[in-house]
Design a protein around this motif. Structure first.
Motif, PDB file in Angstrom:
ATOM      1  N   VAL A  35       0.729  -1.300   0.142  1.00 48.23           N
ATOM      2  CA  VAL A  35       0.044   0.252   0.058  1.00 48.23           C
ATOM      3  C   VAL A  35       0.798   1.201  -0.133  1.00 48.23           C
ATOM      4  O   VAL A  35       0.809   2.181  -0.771  1.00 48.23           O
ATOM      5  CB  VAL A  35      -0.816   0.223   1.175  1.00 48.23           C
ATOM      6  CG1 VAL A  35      -1.679   1.313   1.439  1.00 48.23           C
ATOM      7  CG2 VAL A  35      -1.941  -1.073   1.008  1.00 48.23           C
ATOM      8  N   GLY A  36       1.883   1.062   0.759  1.00 49.94           N
ATOM      9  CA  GLY A  36       2.822   2.431   0.712  1.00 49.94           C
ATOM     10  C   GLY A  36       3.479   2.646  -0.519  1.00 49.94           C
ATOM     11  O   GLY A  36       3.604   3.803  -1.088  1.00 49.94           O
ATOM     12  N   VAL A  37       4.103   1.698  -1.296  1.00 52.47           N
ATOM     13  CA  VAL A  37       4.710   1.995  -2.551  1.00 52.47           C
ATOM     14  C   VAL A  37       3.712   2.114  -3.679  1.00 52.47           C
ATOM     15  O   VAL A  37       4.085   3.036  -4.334  1.00 52.47           O
ATOM     16  CB  VAL A  37       5.407   0.544  -2.818  1.00 52.47           C
ATOM     17  CG1 VAL A  37       5.751   0.626  -4.244  1.00 52.47           C
ATOM     18  CG2 VAL A  37       6.502   0.060  -1.734  1.00 52.47           C
ATOM     19  N   LEU A  38       2.429   1.466  -3.587  1.00 56.46           N
ATOM     20  CA  LEU A  38       1.562   1.869  -4.472  1.00 56.46           C
ATOM     21  C   LEU A  38       0.997   3.282  -4.307  1.00 56.46           C
ATOM     22  O   LEU A  38       0.298   3.782  -5.517  1.00 56.46           O
ATOM     23  CB  LEU A  38       0.366   0.757  -4.594  1.00 56.46           C
ATOM     24  CG  LEU A  38       0.967  -0.548  -5.017  1.00 56.46           C
ATOM     25  CD1 LEU A  38      -0.393  -1.629  -5.107  1.00 56.46           C
ATOM     26  CD2 LEU A  38       1.445  -0.272  -6.360  1.00 56.46           C
ATOM     27  N   ASN A  39       1.060   3.941  -3.028  1.00 57.35           N
ATOM     28  CA  ASN A  39       0.514   5.135  -2.864  1.00 57.35           C
ATOM     29  C   ASN A  39       1.860   6.350  -3.245  1.00 57.35           C
ATOM     30  O   ASN A  39       1.535   7.437  -2.620  1.00 57.35           O
ATOM     31  CB  ASN A  39       0.057   5.304  -1.337  1.00 57.35           C
ATOM     32  CG  ASN A  39      -1.524   4.839  -1.523  1.00 57.35           C
ATOM     33  OD1 ASN A  39      -2.273   5.112  -2.557  1.00 57.35           O
ATOM     34  ND2 ASN A  39      -1.893   4.061  -0.427  1.00 57.35           N
TER      35      ASN A  39
END
Length: 108
Positions: A35-39
């Motif tokens: 989630v962090g990387v995709l955001n």
């Protein structure tokens, strides 16, 4: 876009735990990293954010767990747990012995 990523992450988390039988903690760590990387976070920033969050949570819980364990061991070693259990069994009777053991467990 962030809501779509979040919805996908929730589905991924459920799939990893329920379908693939992953450990819930590992599935949560992997999902939160994704989630962090995709955001838009870099991989390093996402990892540092997860480590800080887990570290802060564990740091605040560590003393509570340690002191609870110490208190439980003292109650067990002193015989107080047996005394509490016997007193509650006398109070509730033999037919409700599960209730007295349950209450003793919460006290311990």
């Amino acid at each position: 876009m962030p809501l779509i990523v979040l919805a996908g992450a929730i589905l991924l988390l459920l799939a990893l735990i329920a379908r693939f039988k992953w450990n819930a903690f590992l599935a949560l760590i992997l999902t939160s990293f994704l989630v962090g990387v995709l955001n838009g976070m870099s991989a390093d920033a996402a990892l540092k954010s997860i480590l800080k969050g887990v570290g802060d949570t564990m740091g605040s819980l560590a003393l509570i767990l340690v002191f609870g364990s110490i208190l439980g061991k003292l109650i067990e070693e002193s015989g107080a747990a047996h005394s509490i259990s016997y007193a509650l069994t006398d109070l509730f009777g033999q037919r409700r012995i599960q209730l007295s053991v349950l209450i003793t467990g919460f006290i311990r």
